[in-house]
Design a protein around this motif. Structure first.
Motif, PDB file in Angstrom:
ATOM      1  N   THR A  59       0.889  -1.400  -0.179  1.00  0.00           N
ATOM      2  CA  THR A  59      -0.032  -0.078  -0.066  1.00  0.00           C
ATOM      3  C   THR A  59       1.073   1.337  -0.057  1.00  0.00           C
ATOM      4  O   THR A  59       0.675   2.348  -0.691  1.00  0.00           O
ATOM      5  CB  THR A  59      -0.991  -0.015   1.194  1.00  0.00           C
ATOM      6  N   ILE A  60       1.825   1.173   0.964  1.00  0.00           N
ATOM      7  CA  ILE A  60       2.762   2.400   0.972  1.00  0.00           C
ATOM      8  C   ILE A  60       3.556   2.592  -0.577  1.00  0.00           C
ATOM      9  O   ILE A  60       3.475   3.841  -0.830  1.00  0.00           O
ATOM     10  CB  ILE A  60       3.730   2.279   2.202  1.00  0.00           C
ATOM     11  N   ASN A  61       4.225   1.616  -0.777  1.00  0.00           N
ATOM     12  CA  ASN A  61       4.881   1.882  -2.035  1.00  0.00           C
ATOM     13  C   ASN A  61       4.286   2.029  -3.406  1.00  0.00           C
ATOM     14  O   ASN A  61       4.640   2.578  -4.308  1.00  0.00           O
ATOM     15  CB  ASN A  61       5.945   0.449  -2.178  1.00  0.00           C
ATOM     16  N   THR A  62       2.874   1.631  -3.430  1.00  0.00           N
ATOM     17  CA  THR A  62       2.336   1.702  -4.671  1.00  0.00           C
ATOM     18  C   THR A  62       1.453   2.998  -4.567  1.00  0.00           C
ATOM     19  O   THR A  62       0.957   3.468  -5.685  1.00  0.00           O
ATOM     20  CB  THR A  62       1.430   0.628  -4.938  1.00  0.00           C
ATOM     21  N   TYR A  74      11.468   0.000   6.929  1.00  0.00           N
ATOM     22  CA  TYR A  74      12.194   0.429   5.761  1.00  0.00           C
ATOM     23  C   TYR A  74      11.162   1.131   4.754  1.00  0.00           C
ATOM     24  O   TYR A  74      11.792   2.126   4.097  1.00  0.00           O
ATOM     25  CB  TYR A  74      12.563  -0.985   4.892  1.00  0.00           C
ATOM     26  N   ASP A  75      10.165   1.109   4.905  1.00  0.00           N
ATOM     27  CA  ASP A  75       9.018   1.840   4.074  1.00  0.00           C
ATOM     28  C   ASP A  75       9.046   3.097   4.543  1.00  0.00           C
ATOM     29  O   ASP A  75       8.862   4.223   3.647  1.00  0.00           O
ATOM     30  CB  ASP A  75       7.749   1.212   4.232  1.00  0.00           C
ATOM     31  N   ALA A  91       6.937  -6.951 -10.062  1.00  0.00           N
ATOM     32  CA  ALA A  91       5.486  -6.348  -9.754  1.00  0.00           C
ATOM     33  C   ALA A  91       4.864  -6.619  -8.528  1.00  0.00           C
ATOM     34  O   ALA A  91       4.064  -6.018  -7.999  1.00  0.00           O
ATOM     35  CB  ALA A  91       4.474  -6.629 -11.191  1.00  0.00           C
ATOM     36  N   PHE A  92       5.114  -8.059  -8.372  1.00  0.00           N
ATOM     37  CA  PHE A  92       4.321  -8.593  -6.654  1.00  0.00           C
ATOM     38  C   PHE A  92       4.833  -7.713  -5.729  1.00  0.00           C
ATOM     39  O   PHE A  92       4.218  -8.042  -4.910  1.00  0.00           O
ATOM     40  CB  PHE A  92       4.826 -10.020  -6.973  1.00  0.00           C
ATOM     41  N   ARG A  93       6.198  -7.042  -5.770  1.00  0.00           N
ATOM     42  CA  ARG A  93       6.396  -6.175  -4.792  1.00  0.00           C
ATOM     43  C   ARG A  93       5.985  -4.773  -4.956  1.00  0.00           C
ATOM     44  O   ARG A  93       6.429  -3.908  -4.092  1.00  0.00           O
ATOM     45  CB  ARG A  93       7.911  -6.323  -4.470  1.00  0.00           C
ATOM     46  N   GLY A  94       5.176  -4.439  -5.995  1.00  0.00           N
ATOM     47  CA  GLY A  94       5.000  -3.235  -6.254  1.00  0.00           C
ATOM     48  C   GLY A  94       5.743  -2.211  -7.376  1.00  0.00           C
ATOM     49  O   GLY A  94       5.294  -1.129  -7.583  1.00  0.00           O
TER      50      GLY A  94
END
Length: 200
Positions: free
Chosen positions: A77-80, A121-122, A185-188
């Motif tokens: 959610t944060i990274n995308t 880390y986010d 893509a699975f990690r954003g």
């Protein structure tokens, strides 16, 4: 010797390591003390499990996501930059009915991190992006007169916004990457970053 300049002026590292260095210097502008600690995955899992228990949620009574799953959903959610409800619909539709409880858990997770003066880390990326949106952002852009990013096809939306923010004042950005090799893509990771780069 080859480039005949003082290379100590050049910063190099991962997004997270550069974000960490910048926040140690400028994080006080966001209310972040320079001595903040960085949580690893195990620390995060322990904290979110504690938050779930403190919220009175019994995973045995309702099928609530485990700590690892919650952290993956939070990070994505944060990274995308997507809404949690959209992320749940896309990645974990079986937990959509628990949207409000998950939001509450994430809120308490943020409060606990802040109280502990800790970042995950986010946060290193999210706070860096927030910093770029303040007056300090212009100073950083001027200080780093050129930006080079490798493996650009594997950057996510948040990282792409950071790169754009670091180049806002001068536009001196070189990126290296191959959209056909975008595998995260699975990690954003967002291949749109590299596809839209020439236009931006």
């Amino acid at each position: 010797q080859l480039v005949t300049i003082d290379t100590r002026r050049i910063w190099g590292g991962t997004f997270h390591s550069i974000g960490n260095r910048l926040l140690r210097k400028h994080g006080d502008r966001l209310g972040l003390r320079s001595g903040f600690s960085i949580m690893d995955r195990e620390d995060q899992k322990d904290l979110i499990d504690t938050v779930v228990a403190a919220a009175g949620i019994n995973p045995k009574e309702i099928r609530f996501p485990k700590g690892d799953v919650l952290l993956d959903l939070y990070s994505y959610t944060i990274n995308t930059g997507k809404k949690l409800s959209d992320v749940l619909a896309e990645r974990a539709p079986h937990f959509l009915t628990l949207h409000e409880e998950i939001v509450r858990v994430f809120g308490r997770y943020l409060e606990r991190k802040k109280a502990a003066r800790a970042c995950d880390y986010d946060d290193l990326l999210l706070h860096w992006k927030t910093l770029l949106d303040t007056e300090t952002g212009g100073q950083l852009s001027r200080r780093f007169s050129h930006v080079l990013v490798d493996e650009y096809q594997d950057t996510n939306r948040l990282q792409g916004e950071i790169v754009d923010g670091m180049a806002r004042g001068h536009g001196n950005v070189t990126v290296v990457g191959d959209d056909a090799q975008s595998i995260y893509a699975f990690r954003g990771a967002s291949f749109e970053n590299i596809i839209g780069f020439p236009d931006r």
